[in-house]
Structures are given as structure tokens and as C-alpha cells.
Design an enzyme around this catalytic site. Structure first.
Site, PDB file in Angstrom:
ATOM      1  N   CYS A  39       0.820  -1.124  -0.067  1.00 24.69           N
ATOM      2  CA  CYS A  39      -0.016  -0.001  -0.153  1.00 24.69           C
ATOM      3  C   CYS A  39       0.722   1.289  -0.095  1.00 24.69           C
ATOM      4  O   CYS A  39       1.481   1.535  -1.013  1.00 24.69           O
ATOM      5  CB  CYS A  39      -1.007   0.017   1.084  1.00 24.69           C
ATOM      6  SG  CYS A  39      -2.183   1.269   1.133  1.00 24.69           S
TER       7      CYS A  39
ATOM      8  N   HIS B 154      -3.909  -5.003   0.567  1.00 22.57           N
ATOM      9  CA  HIS B 154      -3.576  -5.193   2.124  1.00 22.57           C
ATOM     10  C   HIS B 154      -3.568  -6.871   2.315  1.00 22.57           C
ATOM     11  O   HIS B 154      -4.598  -7.093   3.018  1.00 22.57           O
ATOM     12  CB  HIS B 154      -4.206  -4.402   2.935  1.00 22.57           C
ATOM     13  CG  HIS B 154      -3.841  -2.861   3.021  1.00 22.57           C
ATOM     14  ND1 HIS B 154      -2.925  -2.402   3.835  1.00 22.57           N
ATOM     15  CD2 HIS B 154      -4.493  -2.005   2.476  1.00 22.57           C
ATOM     16  CE1 HIS B 154      -2.869  -1.386   3.845  1.00 22.57           C
ATOM     17  NE2 HIS B 154      -3.710  -0.862   3.052  1.00 22.57           N
TER      18      HIS B 154
ATOM     19  N   GLU C  43      -2.245  -8.469   4.617  1.00 21.03           N
ATOM     20  CA  GLU C  43      -2.258  -8.407   6.157  1.00 21.03           C
ATOM     21  C   GLU C  43      -3.488  -8.265   6.935  1.00 21.03           C
ATOM     22  O   GLU C  43      -3.859  -8.325   8.194  1.00 21.03           O
ATOM     23  CB  GLU C  43      -1.099  -7.494   6.816  1.00 21.03           C
ATOM     24  CG  GLU C  43      -1.672  -6.090   7.033  1.00 21.03           C
ATOM     25  CD  GLU C  43      -1.386  -5.292   5.517  1.00 21.03           C
ATOM     26  OE1 GLU C  43      -1.504  -5.798   4.351  1.00 21.03           O
ATOM     27  OE2 GLU C  43      -1.335  -4.013   5.756  1.00 21.03           O
TER      28      GLU C  43
END
Ligand SMILES: *[C@@H]1O[C@H](CO)[C@@H](O)[C@H](O)[C@H]1NC(C)=O
Ligand SMILES: *[C@@H]1O[C@H](CO)[C@@H](O)[C@H](O)[C@H]1NC(C)=O
Ligand SMILES: CC(=O)N[C@H]1CO[C@H](CO)[C@@H](O)[C@@H]1O
Length: 261
Positions: free
Chosen positions: A121, A208, A210
Site C-alpha cells: 500500500c 493489504h 495483512e
């Protein structure tokens, strides 16, 4: 460690350049970015063990460095990979810590002993900026929540899949593919979702990996309540919030990319 004779292989070592702190609704239950990224990378390692790409004894050690406080790894050769996180800041802001990070990426060593570099990002946008791409706000507003990202032909070769289901949380974009990079993935909102440097040492992701569904739900709730996301955007993203993500596949590819074979 058991006191038996082992032929312990060196662990996979990752330096996390921490560029932000998640909102409290995320940080309290799930931890800050070092904890969130460690979970991701350990899931990736687990997947590689299941596929027998790495041996069952392989370990991954991640260390966080708060680059906002000017804390960087002392010796880059200690690491297999350096990963740049997301941030609530803008990659194009003229702030000392951001300018320093851009400079650090522009001068990042490229020899075979150097770690691989991964940007997520804000990290993707910092890498874009370091290599002279135009990074600025999208004319399409926010790209938010669960998203199906299409790979280019090069992307299919790198990610070894046809597409990637990942969370998005951005309105800034890298407007072009910088010289020396190849586009790996696109969505209708953002052409430049992922890139690889032509020397194969730098990989980026706009999305993302994560963020799990429950983490994304907290971001949507908080930023809808404070007026950042309008009702339509919020409802549309909550509707797909529980969809399956390719988290383990993406994490495994990142770990496989950084590790020294
Ligand atoms: C960057 O892209 C934006 C959006 O397309 C455009 O408005 C702006 O002029 C561009 N800046 C440069 C330096 O090319
Ligand atoms: C809304 O909350 C987010 C996360 O805390 C913050 O980054 C953003 O600046 C806030 N926006 C407004 C308009 O208050
Ligand atoms: C906003 C955006 O997606 N811009 C560009 C991304 O890169 C491709 C390839 O260079 C361009 O064609 C897009 O316009």
C-alpha cells in the site's frame, strides 16, 4: 531450543519498516503492524511448509523498525527481506521521514547479497515515488474492502495464480509503471495494483494481504462513523467483507520471494 544436535538452518529474516499505527479498534485486539505482519508472514511460512517448499524446521524472524522515528536496520545484509508497511500518511507528503524513506528506497542496494524489497500500500506508493512515478489521489475516490484483482501475464507467472482476492484501503494511487518495473496486477479502480522490478528484487502490492475480514470491518466502521466513507461505499464493502481472501497464498509468495533459496 532442544539441546539436541541439529543442523539448524538460518531463519528467514525480515525487517519491517513500520510507517503507521492502526486505529485503536484494530490495534487493541489485533496488535500494531509488527504483530499483524508477523501473523501474515508466519501464515505464509506455514503454507510453504505444507507445500514442502521449505523444510519443517524453517523459521522466520521479523523485526520492526519505526522509520517515522528515523529507526532503520543497522546492517541490511542481516536480512533476507525488507518490507514497507501501510500508513495513514500520504506517500507524496513533503515530510522529513517520508522524504528520507523515498531516498532510502531509491538507493536500496541491488547486489545479490542485498535483501529483497517488498512494499504494501503506502510502501508500494513510496517505491513508485522513489522510481519517479506520479503518485497522487485517485480521481475515483476510495477503493475499499474485499476486491478481486486481476493479474497480467507477468503477474500470473510471478504470483502463480490467475487472480488475487485481497483487501483494499486507499485513495492514493501510483499513476504509472515506473521505468524498470513491470505491471503485475490491475483492478478497474486502480491499474497499478502490483509491480516487480525488472531485476526481480522489488515487488509491490497496493492491496493489504495483512488485513483479515474482521480487521477490515473495524476500519470500515470507524471511518464511516467519522464521515471518511459514505453510506453507499460502506454498505457495499460490508456486504463482501466475509468473502474468502487469498491470504495464505499471497503471504507464501511474499515469503518465498524474500527467502534466499
Ligand atoms: C499526476 O496524475 C494526476 C492525475 O492523473 C494529474 O492530475 C497530475 O497532473 C499528474 N502529475 C504529474 C507531475 O504528472
Ligand atoms: C477518520 O478516522 C481515520 C482513522 O482514525 C483518520 O485517519 C481520519 O483522518 C479521520 N477522518 C476524519 C474526517 O476525521
Ligand atoms: C491511474 C492509473 O491506473 N494509471 C496508469 C497505470 O499504468 C498504466 C500503464 O503504464 C497506465 O496505462 C495507467 O493509465
Amino acid at each position: 531450543m532442544a539441546a539436541t544436535i541439529t543442523h539448524a538452518k538460518a531463519p528467514i529474516r525480515v525487517a519491517l519498516l513500520v510507517c503507521g499505527t492502526p486505529i485503536p479498534a484494530v490495534a487493541v485486539p489485533y496488535g500494531e503492524y509488527p504483530a499483524i505482519f508477523n501473523n501474515l508472514l508466519q501464515d505464509g511460512l506455514k503454507e510453504l511448509k505444507e507445500r514442502r517448499t521449505v523444510g519443517p524446521e524453517t523459521e522466520l524472524v521479523m523485526e520492526g523498525f519505526d522509520v517515522r522515528e528515523d529507526i532503520y536496520p543497522e546492517r541490511l545484509s542481516d536480512y533476507d527481506g525488507v518490507l514497507i508497511t501501510g500508513s495513514a500518511s500520504n506517500a507524496y507528503d513533503d515530510l522529513p521521514w517520508i522524504n528520507k524513506l523515498v531516498d532510502y528506497v531509491a538507493k536500496f542496494p541491488k547486489d545479490n547479497e542485498a535483501p529483497k524489497l517488498v512494499g504494501i500500500c503506502f510502501g508500494h506508493q513510496i517505491i513508485g515515488r522513489a522510481f519517479n512515478a506520479n503518485v497522487s489521489k485517485s480521481t475515483r475516490g476510495w477503493e475499499l474492502g474485499w476486491t478481486l484483482t486481476d493479474f497480467t501475464e507477468e503477474g500470473k507467472k510471478f504470483w502463480k495464480e490467475d487472480s488475487m482476492r485481497i483487501q483494499e484501503l486507499h485513495q492514493d494511487v501510483v499513476h504509472d509503471v515506473p521505468a524498470g518495473f513491470t505491471l503485475l496486477a490491475s483492478t478497474a479502480h486502480t491499474t497499478n495494483q502490483s509491480m516487480i522490478s525488472k531485476d526481480g528484487r522489488i515487488v509491490t502490492l497496493q492491496g493489504h494481504p495483512e488485513f483479515t475480514g474482521p480487521i477490515m470491518k473495524e476500519f470500515i466502521k470507524v471511518r464511516t462513523a467519522n464521515g471518511t466513507f459514505n453510506k453507499d461505499l460502506s454498505e457495499a464493502s460490508l456486504k463482501v467483507n466475509d468473502n474468502t481472501l487469498d491470504r495464505a497464498t499471497v503471504a507464501a509468495r511474499i515469503v518465498d520471494f524474500v527467502r534466499k533459496a
